[in-house]
Design a protein around this motif. Sequence first.
Motif, PDB file in Angstrom:
ATOM      1  N   ARG A  21      13.661  27.688  57.878  1.00  0.00           N
ATOM      2  CA  ARG A  21      14.085  26.337  57.492  1.00  0.00           C
ATOM      3  C   ARG A  21      13.257  25.294  58.240  1.00  0.00           C
ATOM      4  N   ALA A  22      13.051  25.510  59.515  1.00  0.00           N
ATOM      5  CA  ALA A  22      12.259  24.571  60.313  1.00  0.00           C
ATOM      6  C   ALA A  22      10.822  24.498  59.797  1.00  0.00           C
ATOM      7  N   SER A  59      15.969  33.875  62.247  1.00  0.00           N
ATOM      8  CA  SER A  59      14.888  33.899  61.265  1.00  0.00           C
ATOM      9  C   SER A  59      15.111  32.837  60.190  1.00  0.00           C
ATOM     10  N   LEU A  60      16.345  32.723  59.731  1.00  0.00           N
ATOM     11  CA  LEU A  60      16.709  31.704  58.743  1.00  0.00           C
ATOM     12  C   LEU A  60      16.434  30.307  59.293  1.00  0.00           C
ATOM     13  N   SER A  61      16.834  30.071  60.525  1.00  0.00           N
ATOM     14  CA  SER A  61      16.604  28.766  61.149  1.00  0.00           C
ATOM     15  C   SER A  61      15.119  28.478  61.306  1.00  0.00           C
ATOM     16  N   ASP A  62      14.346  29.507  61.695  1.00  0.00           N
ATOM     17  CA  ASP A  62      12.894  29.326  61.839  1.00  0.00           C
ATOM     18  C   ASP A  62      12.241  29.008  60.495  1.00  0.00           C
ATOM     19  N   ARG A  85      20.482  24.059  51.519  1.00  0.00           N
ATOM     20  CA  ARG A  85      21.322  25.262  51.424  1.00  0.00           C
ATOM     21  C   ARG A  85      21.228  26.102  52.682  1.00  0.00           C
ATOM     22  N   TRP A  86      20.022  26.275  53.218  1.00  0.00           N
ATOM     23  CA  TRP A  86      19.876  27.055  54.447  1.00  0.00           C
ATOM     24  C   TRP A  86      20.599  26.374  55.596  1.00  0.00           C
ATOM     25  N   GLY A  87      20.584  25.057  55.616  1.00  0.00           N
ATOM     26  CA  GLY A  87      21.331  24.330  56.644  1.00  0.00           C
ATOM     27  C   GLY A  87      22.825  24.567  56.511  1.00  0.00           C
TER      28      GLY A  87
END
Length: 123
Positions: free
Chosen positions: A71-72, A66-69, A112-114
Amino acid sequence: MTKRKENTAKGRTKHIDIRLTEDEYTMVVNKANECGLTLSDYGRRLLQNHRPNKRLSIDEVHALNSLSDARADLIRVQNVLKSKPDEIKRQYFRDATFMRTWIASVDRLIIRWGQIRDSINQN
């Protein structure tokens, strides 16, 4: 090829005997399992000053995805905004100061999310 032959083929012919209490043994076996490692691999990593980490739970994997999505999605929005002239951006945001602040905030959030994603993936 059996596991024993594979280890011998890799040059692993030496062994270390360690005496543990039943509780200590159970704890070590559980920690190895949490990390998805055999007892030998877990011990080898510990002896090499590496601290094996637990595998992510299903909920943690979903959270990471979810975090990666998210961020994308932010990166896609950022890329669209970068390609627009300032006049169009002002129409979207109606306030130039707010627009610059929002874009700067999104940039920091993406970075930061990365970092969080990379930190989780390294473990």
